[in-house]
Design an enzyme around this catalytic site. Structure first.
Site, PDB file in Angstrom:
ATOM      1  N   VAL A 133     -58.603  36.281 -38.030  1.00  0.00           N
ATOM      2  CA  VAL A 133     -58.173  37.454 -37.258  1.00  0.00           C
ATOM      3  C   VAL A 133     -58.280  38.719 -38.119  1.00  0.00           C
ATOM      4  CG1 VAL A 133     -56.261  38.520 -35.993  1.00  0.00           C
ATOM      5  CG2 VAL A 133     -56.706  36.079 -35.735  1.00  0.00           C
ATOM      6  N   GLY A 134     -58.030  38.592 -39.412  1.00  0.00           N
ATOM      7  CA  GLY A 134     -58.149  39.752 -40.299  1.00  0.00           C
ATOM      8  C   GLY A 134     -59.542  40.364 -40.238  1.00  0.00           C
TER       9      GLY A 134
ATOM     10  N   GLU B  80     -57.385  26.417 -46.412  1.00  0.00           N
ATOM     11  CA  GLU B  80     -55.943  26.695 -46.412  1.00  0.00           C
ATOM     12  C   GLU B  80     -55.274  25.785 -45.380  1.00  0.00           C
ATOM     13  OE1 GLU B  80     -54.474  30.525 -44.826  1.00  0.00           O
ATOM     14  OE2 GLU B  80     -53.182  30.569 -46.598  1.00  0.00           O
TER      15      GLU B  80
ATOM     16  N   CYS C 223     -48.871  32.129 -47.881  1.00  0.00           N
ATOM     17  CA  CYS C 223     -50.225  32.465 -48.328  1.00  0.00           C
ATOM     18  C   CYS C 223     -50.357  32.315 -49.841  1.00  0.00           C
ATOM     19  CB  CYS C 223     -50.601  33.870 -47.873  1.00  0.00           C
ATOM     20  SG  CYS C 223     -49.351  35.089 -48.210  1.00  0.00           S
TER      21      CYS C 223
HETATM   22  P1  NDP Z   1     -52.950  34.817 -36.760  1.00  0.00           P
HETATM   23  O1  NDP Z   1     -53.809  35.486 -37.732  1.00  0.00           O
HETATM   24  O2  NDP Z   1     -53.484  34.532 -35.387  1.00  0.00           O
HETATM   25  O3  NDP Z   1     -51.589  35.636 -36.535  1.00  0.00           O
HETATM   26  C1  NDP Z   1     -51.087  36.645 -37.391  1.00  0.00           C
HETATM   27  C2  NDP Z   1     -50.634  37.863 -36.576  1.00  0.00           C
HETATM   28  O4  NDP Z   1     -51.784  38.460 -35.974  1.00  0.00           O
HETATM   29  C3  NDP Z   1     -49.695  37.519 -35.418  1.00  0.00           C
HETATM   30  O5  NDP Z   1     -48.781  38.571 -35.223  1.00  0.00           O
HETATM   31  C4  NDP Z   1     -50.657  37.441 -34.245  1.00  0.00           C
HETATM   32  O6  NDP Z   1     -50.026  37.632 -33.004  1.00  0.00           O
HETATM   33  C5  NDP Z   1     -51.595  38.577 -34.569  1.00  0.00           C
HETATM   34  N1  NDP Z   1     -52.892  38.496 -33.889  1.00  0.00           N
HETATM   35  C6  NDP Z   1     -53.504  37.403 -33.372  1.00  0.00           C
HETATM   36  N2  NDP Z   1     -54.689  37.763 -32.804  1.00  0.00           N
HETATM   37  C7  NDP Z   1     -54.816  39.092 -32.976  1.00  0.00           C
HETATM   38  C8  NDP Z   1     -55.822  40.046 -32.596  1.00  0.00           C
HETATM   39  N3  NDP Z   1     -56.935  39.687 -31.952  1.00  0.00           N
HETATM   40  N4  NDP Z   1     -55.636  41.339 -32.938  1.00  0.00           N
HETATM   41  C9  NDP Z   1     -54.529  41.735 -33.613  1.00  0.00           C
HETATM   42  N5  NDP Z   1     -53.530  40.869 -33.959  1.00  0.00           N
HETATM   43  C10 NDP Z   1     -53.683  39.567 -33.657  1.00  0.00           C
HETATM   44  O7  NDP Z   1     -52.448  33.461 -37.413  1.00  0.00           O
HETATM   45  P2  NDP Z   1     -51.999  32.105 -36.661  1.00  0.00           P
HETATM   46  O8  NDP Z   1     -50.620  32.293 -36.213  1.00  0.00           O
HETATM   47  O9  NDP Z   1     -52.986  31.690 -35.612  1.00  0.00           O
HETATM   48  O10 NDP Z   1     -52.080  31.058 -37.857  1.00  0.00           O
HETATM   49  C11 NDP Z   1     -53.313  30.381 -38.097  1.00  0.00           C
HETATM   50  C12 NDP Z   1     -53.569  30.189 -39.572  1.00  0.00           C
HETATM   51  O11 NDP Z   1     -53.663  31.460 -40.191  1.00  0.00           O
HETATM   52  C13 NDP Z   1     -52.495  29.472 -40.358  1.00  0.00           C
HETATM   53  O12 NDP Z   1     -52.614  28.095 -40.276  1.00  0.00           O
HETATM   54  C14 NDP Z   1     -52.741  29.995 -41.745  1.00  0.00           C
HETATM   55  O13 NDP Z   1     -53.787  29.257 -42.332  1.00  0.00           O
HETATM   56  C15 NDP Z   1     -53.166  31.417 -41.510  1.00  0.00           C
HETATM   57  N6  NDP Z   1     -52.054  32.378 -41.639  1.00  0.00           N
HETATM   58  C16 NDP Z   1     -51.924  33.036 -42.818  1.00  0.00           C
HETATM   59  C17 NDP Z   1     -50.863  33.906 -42.995  1.00  0.00           C
HETATM   60  C18 NDP Z   1     -50.691  34.634 -44.274  1.00  0.00           C
HETATM   61  O14 NDP Z   1     -49.579  34.985 -44.619  1.00  0.00           O
HETATM   62  N7  NDP Z   1     -51.748  34.927 -44.985  1.00  0.00           N
HETATM   63  C19 NDP Z   1     -49.854  34.126 -41.970  1.00  0.00           C
HETATM   64  C20 NDP Z   1     -50.097  33.410 -40.738  1.00  0.00           C
HETATM   65  C21 NDP Z   1     -51.167  32.558 -40.623  1.00  0.00           C
HETATM   66  P3  NDP Z   1     -49.412  36.402 -32.170  1.00  0.00           P
HETATM   67  O15 NDP Z   1     -49.106  35.315 -33.124  1.00  0.00           O
HETATM   68  O16 NDP Z   1     -48.203  36.983 -31.568  1.00  0.00           O
HETATM   69  O17 NDP Z   1     -50.470  36.058 -31.186  1.00  0.00           O
END
Ligand code: NDP
Length: 453
Positions: free
Chosen positions: A209-210, A354, A261
């Site tokens: 997503v990043g 990860e 992370c």
């Molecule tokens: P995401 O990247 O989907 O979620 C992180 C945040 O981004 C949430 O608030 C989410 O919203 C938001 N988001 C999701 N899609 C979009 C978009 N298109 N545009 C803008 N913002 C968006 O992570 P996941 O929850 O799906 O986790 C999946 C994997 O990601 C984990 O297993 C891990 O490997 C990694 N991860 C890493 C993190 C870190 O700290 N580096 C944190 C979380 C996950 P919402 O959830 O409300 O849809």
């Protein structure tokens, strides 16, 4: 309405109304209106308001911690630390408004000065793994630098963000300066990316997503800071205090059930110490107390955040050689025990990707060069640890590992006094530390002619 589930029991603990694009737009426009006034608040007064906000948080540490214990399955000690971290980060950046210095640069024909101007509305997108600290790291320096902020918490964990938003108003922050907008990532989060009044996005979450956020921001040349995934190495040399290395290694990866992370999810051990380390490590892993944090205040590891995350983590264990595991409660809840695996090679999926769960891989290495090469054989570069008794080696390896945050004979990674962020696909930019406000301002240069006509 969106149900918030206690991941330790699978019981619903709250309902939250999710915002759509229209509500997000209204909040962003209000934040933009508030910006015109907030940037004019005198530095000392803005500092006082941030200190007041910190003090109100301090009065609600237990309440906020309880929300995180029940709504996200965090242990009590973590949740209290996390709420305290919001307070501390606000206090730290409350010193910023009165120290947002520009420079006077020697030039011919006049005086040249620079100003640090706030950007406008900053959008902070928060993941579910550390809802409170990541909220604070994005919000505090942005407000201190004179921006207004809109925050989108993760759908799974909105409760503490919503409460902190209320506490901000209680502390006297003017309306519209800090707004929490619960909603879906691909709706509200995406709107932060596309709305022209949002001038910067601070995103923490998955690398997948990043990359989308960065690509979306590129359309408007919008600033973004990305804190993404990690696959950090814990490198243990034979000359290290092996007892300390083994005793601390479980907490460096199983803390927050591995949903971190910075989790040191790859352990590299020098060959000559490998067997002894594994024996000590097995004992340490068996000692990790895994229990429902709500009913056991001494629990050291709770559940995974959701059934989806549990299934994702378990998927990594198919066909893998599990050396040993710790314990986990049976029955309801999204539980996976602390799990130690021995990959066949560094090409294995469990070694490279990860996992974001309580799974750690262990492999031996022969010498310092091989340790550094193995650590760097990763798409990520966020964190890591080096255990050795040789200070020269500690520094050589720390300089050699491509990672933003390393600790020697320690696992301390994130400290609000110091910059935090990743190399390679772990992110872009840095948060925290003395320079974070710089990334939330534009540097403006002004020249004043002094020559006589
Ligand atoms: P995401 O990247 O989907 O979620 C992180 C945040 O981004 C949430 O608030 C989410 O919203 C938001 N988001 C999701 N899609 C979009 C978009 N298109 N545009 C803008 N913002 C968006 O992570 P996941 O929850 O799906 O986790 C999946 C994997 O990601 C984990 O297993 C891990 O490997 C990694 N991860 C890493 C993190 C870190 O700290 N580096 C944190 C979380 C996950 P919402 O959830 O409300 O849809």
């Amino acid at each position: 309405m969106y149900p918030v589930i206690n991941p330790a029991t699978e019981q619903e603990c709250a309902q939250v109304t999710l915002a759509g694009v229209t509500e997000a737009d209204v909040a962003i426009e209000r934040a933009h209106d508030a910006f015109a006034r907030w940037r004019e608040v005198a530095p000392g007064e803005r500092a006082t308001l941030l200190r007041g906000f910190a003090s109100v948080i301090d009065g609600h540490i237990d309440e906020l911690a309880e929300l995180e214990v029940r709504g996200a399955g965090h242990t009590w000690s973590n949740a209290r630390w996390e709420a305290g971290n919001v307070r501390d980060v606000l206090n730290y950046y409350s010193a910023t408004p009165e120290r947002l210095f520009g420079r006077q640069i020697p030039v011919p024909g006049g005086i040249d000065i620079t100003f640090r101007e706030p950007l406008g509305v900053v959008g902070v997108i928060v993941p579910w793994n550390f809802p409170m600290p990541i909220f604070g790291w994005g919000v505090a320096p942005a407000l201190a630098a004179g921006n207004t902020v809109v925050v989108k918490p993760a759908e799974l964990t909105p409760l503490t963000a919503l409460r902190i938003g209320e506490l901000a108003l209680e502390a006297g922050l003017p309306d519209g300066v800090l707004t929490v907008i619960p909603g879906r990532g691909d709706v509200v989060g995406q709107r932060f990316v596309t709305h022209p009044l949002v001038r910067k996005v601070s995103f923490t979450g998955s690398t997948r997503v990043g990359k989308q956020v960065m690509a979306g921001c590129a359309h408007q040349l919008k600033r973004c800071t990305l804190e993404l995934g990690g696959k950090s190495a814990n490198i243990i040399f034979a000359d290290a205090d092996l007892h300390k290395a083994a005793a601390t290694a479980p907490y460096a990866v199983f803390d927050n059930a591995g949903q971190d992370c910075c989790a040191r999810s790859r352990i590299l051990v020098e060959h000559s110490a490998y067997d002894e380390f594994l024996t000590l490590f097995e004992r340490a892993v068996a000692g990790v107390r895994v229990a429902d944090p709500a009913s056991d205040t001494d629990s050291e590891m709770g559940p995974l955040i959701s059934a989806v995350q549990r299934d994702r983590v378990q998927g990594y264990l198919d066909g893998v050689d599990v050396a040993f595991t710790g314990s986990a409660p049976q029955g309801d809840g999204f539980w996976v025990p602390p799990t130690v695996v021995l990959p066949v090679s560094t090409a294995d999926r469990v070694w490279q990707e990860e996992v974001f769960g309580p799974v750690v891989s262990v492999l031996p290495f022969d010498d310092e060069d091989e340790a550094v090469a193995m650590a760097n054989d990763s798409a990520y570069g966020l964190s890591g640890s080096i255990f050795t008794g040789d200070v020269g080696r500690a520094l050589r390896v720390a300089r050699g590992v491509e990672s933003g945050n390393l600790s020697v004979n320690s696992h301390a990674a994130v400290r609000y006094w110091t910059p935090f962020g990743g190399y390679k696909q772990s992110g872009l930019g840095r948060e925290l530390g003395p320079d974070a406000p710089d990334a939330l301002t534009e540097e403006k240069n002004v020249f004043i002619a002094t020559t006589k006509e």
